[in-house]
Scaffold this motif. Structure first.
Motif, PDB file in Angstrom:
ATOM      1  N   PRO A  97      -5.327   2.660   5.833  1.00  0.00           N
ATOM      2  CA  PRO A  97      -5.532   1.942   4.725  1.00  0.00           C
ATOM      3  C   PRO A  97      -4.467   1.390   3.979  1.00  0.00           C
ATOM      4  CG  PRO A  97      -6.623   3.981   4.695  1.00  0.00           C
ATOM      5  CD  PRO A  97      -5.605   4.084   5.480  1.00  0.00           C
ATOM      6  N   GLU A  98      -4.614   0.308   3.518  1.00  0.00           N
ATOM      7  CA  GLU A  98      -3.561  -0.720   2.730  1.00  0.00           C
ATOM      8  C   GLU A  98      -2.693   0.340   1.661  1.00  0.00           C
ATOM      9  OE1 GLU A  98      -2.419  -3.721   3.465  1.00  0.00           O
ATOM     10  OE2 GLU A  98      -3.581  -3.894   4.976  1.00  0.00           O
ATOM     11  N   SER A  99      -3.393   1.047   0.764  1.00  0.00           N
ATOM     12  CA  SER A  99      -2.695   1.921  -0.097  1.00  0.00           C
ATOM     13  C   SER A  99      -1.879   2.938   0.578  1.00  0.00           C
ATOM     14  CB  SER A  99      -3.607   2.633  -0.909  1.00  0.00           C
ATOM     15  OG  SER A  99      -4.433   3.388  -0.115  1.00  0.00           O
ATOM     16  N   PHE A 100      -1.881   3.053   1.885  1.00  0.00           N
ATOM     17  CA  PHE A 100      -1.017   4.201   2.526  1.00  0.00           C
ATOM     18  C   PHE A 100       0.148   3.379   3.392  1.00  0.00           C
ATOM     19  CE2 PHE A 100      -3.581   7.990   3.604  1.00  0.00           C
ATOM     20  CZ  PHE A 100      -3.998   8.048   2.440  1.00  0.00           C
ATOM     21  N   SER A 159       3.695   1.139   3.459  1.00  0.00           N
ATOM     22  CA  SER A 159       4.784   0.792   2.626  1.00  0.00           C
ATOM     23  C   SER A 159       4.994  -0.628   2.547  1.00  0.00           C
ATOM     24  CB  SER A 159       6.207   1.425   3.179  1.00  0.00           C
ATOM     25  OG  SER A 159       6.729   0.739   4.456  1.00  0.00           O
ATOM     26  N   LYS A 160       5.318  -1.036   1.526  1.00  0.00           N
ATOM     27  CA  LYS A 160       5.595  -2.459   1.285  1.00  0.00           C
ATOM     28  C   LYS A 160       6.510  -3.358   2.101  1.00  0.00           C
ATOM     29  CE  LYS A 160       2.786  -2.097  -1.989  1.00  0.00           C
ATOM     30  NZ  LYS A 160       1.263  -2.108  -1.485  1.00  0.00           N
TER      31      LYS A 160
END
Length: 177
Positions: free
Chosen positions: A82-85, A87-88
């Motif tokens: 998922p996107e929240s997991f 890293s940027k």
């Protein structure tokens, strides 16, 4: 792809579980070797009847986080987090190879069943040849020198019922399992 499932338990605590969206599963081999043996209702009733007849002590228990205790072994599965997991960092695509089985993946119950079976055998349990999900443990009786039934264990995926000769022995055995 994976999803993060959040829910509130009956006791008021919260539970989070990372789940593979299993409907996207594309196995390399078309055999149907994804199912795990589980105890039947009839076998559970027989085990409970034997428990009552012999005054064994029953303890129902659940094995927490069962699937992630199973290694993926030679099975290679890539998941997208998922996107929240993720890293940027631009170089992180969010894709990972699973090392442990996850809920939602069709092969996970089978991998978990194999892991549990191996562990139970190492602890001296024997699976019934005629009834999947039923395990027995025999111990040597010091008085007669014969093997006697010490315990019964029924397994339905990660929900178990252990029946043992005494409460103390049952609690020790549950801790081992």
């Amino acid at each position: 792809p994976c999803a993060l499932l959040l829910n509130r338990k009956r006791c008021g605590r919260f539970k989070a579980r990372l789940v593979v969206l299993g409907n996207r599963w594309r196995p390399d081999v078309e055999d149907n070797n994804v199912f795990a043996p589980t105890v039947s209702h009839t076998a559970n009733r027989v085990a409970l009847t034997h428990t009552a007849k012999n005054a064994f002590h029953p303890i129902p228990f659940d094995i927490g986080n069962a699937f992630i205790r199973a290694s993926m072994g030679d099975v290679k599965v890539c998941v997208k987090l998922p996107e929240s997991f993720v890293s940027k960092d631009k170089s992180d695509s969010g894709r990972r190879i699973l090392l442990k089985a996850l809920y939602g993946l069709p092969i996970s119950p089978r991998l978990w069943a194999k892991t549990l079976a191996r562990d139970l055998r190492e602890m001296g349990w024997l699976e019934s040849k005629h009834e999947p999900g039923v395990w027995v443990k025999h111990l040597l009786d010091p008085d007669s020198g014969q093997l006697v039934l010490a315990g019964l264990l029924t397994v339905y995926v990660d929900d178990c019922l252990l029946s043992y000769r005494t409460k103390e022995e049952a609690e020790i055995e549950v801790q081992k399992i």
